[in-house]
Write an enzyme that holds these catalytic residues in place. Sequence first.
Site, mmCIF file in Angstrom:
data_model
loop_
_atom_site.group_PDB
_atom_site.id
_atom_site.type_symbol
_atom_site.label_atom_id
_atom_site.label_comp_id
_atom_site.label_asym_id
_atom_site.label_seq_id
_atom_site.Cartn_x
_atom_site.Cartn_y
_atom_site.Cartn_z
ATOM 1 N N ALA A 1 -3.477 0.651 -23.558
ATOM 2 C CA ALA A 1 -4.266 1.868 -23.394
ATOM 3 C C ALA A 1 -4.340 2.541 -24.756
ATOM 4 O O ALA A 1 -3.482 2.345 -25.612
ATOM 5 C CB ALA A 1 -3.588 2.786 -22.383
ATOM 6 N N GLY B 1 -1.396 -1.745 -21.356
ATOM 7 C CA GLY B 1 -2.571 -1.830 -20.474
ATOM 8 C C GLY B 1 -3.291 -3.161 -20.592
ATOM 9 O O GLY B 1 -3.980 -3.577 -19.648
ATOM 10 N N GLU C 1 -1.402 -5.402 -18.378
ATOM 11 C CA GLU C 1 -1.701 -4.998 -16.998
ATOM 12 C C GLU C 1 -3.077 -5.508 -16.573
ATOM 13 O O GLU C 1 -3.270 -5.963 -15.445
ATOM 14 C CB GLU C 1 -1.603 -3.470 -16.880
ATOM 15 C CG GLU C 1 -0.153 -2.985 -17.004
ATOM 16 C CD GLU C 1 -0.040 -1.477 -17.165
ATOM 17 O OE1 GLU C 1 -0.661 -0.921 -18.100
ATOM 18 O OE2 GLU C 1 0.659 -0.843 -16.357
ATOM 19 N N GLU D 1 5.580 0.352 -23.452
ATOM 20 C CA GLU D 1 5.478 1.797 -23.196
ATOM 21 C C GLU D 1 6.786 2.542 -23.414
ATOM 22 O O GLU D 1 6.787 3.704 -23.821
ATOM 23 C CB GLU D 1 4.978 2.053 -21.768
ATOM 24 C CG GLU D 1 3.528 1.661 -21.521
ATOM 25 C CD GLU D 1 3.338 0.196 -21.140
ATOM 26 O OE1 GLU D 1 4.320 -0.593 -21.228
ATOM 27 O OE2 GLU D 1 2.216 -0.165 -20.764
HETATM 28 N N1 COA Z 1 -4.118 2.499 -28.931
HETATM 29 C C1 COA Z 1 -4.852 2.997 -29.934
HETATM 30 N N2 COA Z 1 -5.052 2.360 -31.080
HETATM 31 C C2 COA Z 1 -4.489 1.146 -31.233
HETATM 32 C C3 COA Z 1 -3.694 0.578 -30.237
HETATM 33 C C4 COA Z 1 -3.526 1.299 -29.031
HETATM 34 N N3 COA Z 1 -2.815 0.804 -28.002
HETATM 35 N N4 COA Z 1 -3.253 -0.627 -30.670
HETATM 36 C C5 COA Z 1 -3.755 -0.786 -31.902
HETATM 37 N N5 COA Z 1 -4.501 0.289 -32.254
HETATM 38 C C6 COA Z 1 -5.220 0.520 -33.502
HETATM 39 C C7 COA Z 1 -4.294 0.948 -34.622
HETATM 40 O O1 COA Z 1 -4.028 2.327 -34.545
HETATM 41 C C8 COA Z 1 -5.102 0.569 -35.832
HETATM 42 O O2 COA Z 1 -6.120 1.523 -35.995
HETATM 43 P P1 COA Z 1 -6.473 2.120 -37.464
HETATM 44 O O3 COA Z 1 -6.885 0.915 -38.277
HETATM 45 O O4 COA Z 1 -7.595 3.069 -37.203
HETATM 46 O O5 COA Z 1 -5.207 2.734 -37.965
HETATM 47 C C9 COA Z 1 -5.784 -0.710 -35.398
HETATM 48 O O6 COA Z 1 -5.786 -0.692 -33.971
HETATM 49 C C10 COA Z 1 -5.073 -1.970 -35.855
HETATM 50 O O7 COA Z 1 -3.735 -1.918 -35.409
HETATM 51 P P2 COA Z 1 -2.457 -2.056 -36.375
HETATM 52 O O8 COA Z 1 -1.310 -1.360 -35.723
HETATM 53 O O9 COA Z 1 -2.816 -1.631 -37.750
HETATM 54 O O10 COA Z 1 -2.262 -3.648 -36.370
HETATM 55 P P3 COA Z 1 -0.887 -4.423 -36.635
HETATM 56 O O11 COA Z 1 -1.260 -5.853 -36.774
HETATM 57 O O12 COA Z 1 -0.107 -3.783 -37.707
HETATM 58 O O13 COA Z 1 -0.029 -4.236 -35.269
HETATM 59 C C11 COA Z 1 0.289 -4.164 -32.860
HETATM 60 C C12 COA Z 1 -0.486 -4.784 -34.056
HETATM 61 C C13 COA Z 1 -0.376 -4.651 -31.591
HETATM 62 C C14 COA Z 1 1.746 -4.624 -32.889
HETATM 63 C C15 COA Z 1 0.222 -2.622 -32.966
HETATM 64 O O14 COA Z 1 -1.127 -2.249 -33.126
HETATM 65 C C16 COA Z 1 0.760 -1.920 -31.741
HETATM 66 O O15 COA Z 1 1.975 -1.825 -31.582
HETATM 67 N N6 COA Z 1 -0.141 -1.348 -30.908
HETATM 68 C C17 COA Z 1 0.243 -0.526 -29.770
HETATM 69 C C18 COA Z 1 0.771 -1.396 -28.644
HETATM 70 C C19 COA Z 1 1.233 -0.491 -27.510
HETATM 71 O O16 COA Z 1 2.206 0.216 -27.596
HETATM 72 N N7 COA Z 1 0.493 -0.576 -26.412
HETATM 73 C C20 COA Z 1 0.833 0.150 -25.219
HETATM 74 C C21 COA Z 1 0.067 1.399 -25.143
HETATM 75 S S1 COA Z 1 0.511 2.298 -23.663
#
Ligand code: COA
Length: 262
Positions: free
Chosen positions: A68, A113, A116, A136
Amino acid sequence: TSMAYRTLTTADRGAVRTITVNRPDKLNALNRETIGELTLAFRQAASDDAVRVVVLTGAGEKAFVAGADISEMTAWSPVKAQAASRAGQELMLTVERLGKPVVAKIQGYALGGGMELAMACHLRVASDKARFGQPEIGLGLIPGFGGTQRLTRLTGRGAALELCLLGQQIDAARAERLGLVTRVVAADELDASVDAMADQLAAAAPLALKGILEAVIEGGECAIDQGLAFETQGFAIAFSTDDMREGTGAFLERRKPAFKGT
Ligand code: COA
């Protein structure tokens, strides 16, 4: 297809509709608009008789869906969070109860999400580069789009508690061992593997597919007597179809069946 979406693309190949979450710069994170559009796109696929199978995937190499959209959440009141959870759960139910098979094609991150959403699909084909998790807890949250329920049903309580309490990512091989994914293939074989699976489903008898989905998914939530009633209903309805006569007739005539969807 006719409808234009801002956060999705859709494409048809024969009776197979592919819905692609298209926010690759945000790793296809599900914001409110994406959840609304996905719900519409799945409803549209459900009501279009030309669509027999749906493939759901994310744009780009990196992510199926990375969760999400966290950037939207910071300002939410508890009441807003309740509505958002309900909207996400409603999408997942729309996918799960589509009445047509839905295949998730998972090439990269399926987190929060995204995991999910993948779990609401009926079959999950993952690249060996895919990563899964319910992170989460690291945000001080809990899964809100059905993860606590579907993960428990798919893998059992032990793995569900492990993944939700610890929030660690797991690779595709572990996901396969847990029964979380149907099949893991090399990244460069993912498209062909999903196409072949979708083609097989598209050629099958749609009312029989629907009967199986209802008996397993809806019947599976009931006590066994009601579940068995779902099964008998689906079994009986199959006898109203040309496809049932074609399938059984073809077997007895030692030829390949040609199902027509009637
Ligand atoms: N919500 C909003 N934005 C997200 C996102 C999310 N769940 N997951 C990734 N993004 C965005 C990042 O903020 C970034 O945006 P920006 O370039 O404008 O800063 C872009 O997507 C790329 O992600 P980034 O984190 O730079 O890539 P990475 O390769 O370093 O890391 C992940 C990849 C998947 C490990 C990391 O993005 C992450 O932990 N995401 C969240 C996962 C999460 O907690 N999901 C559950 C949400 S309830």
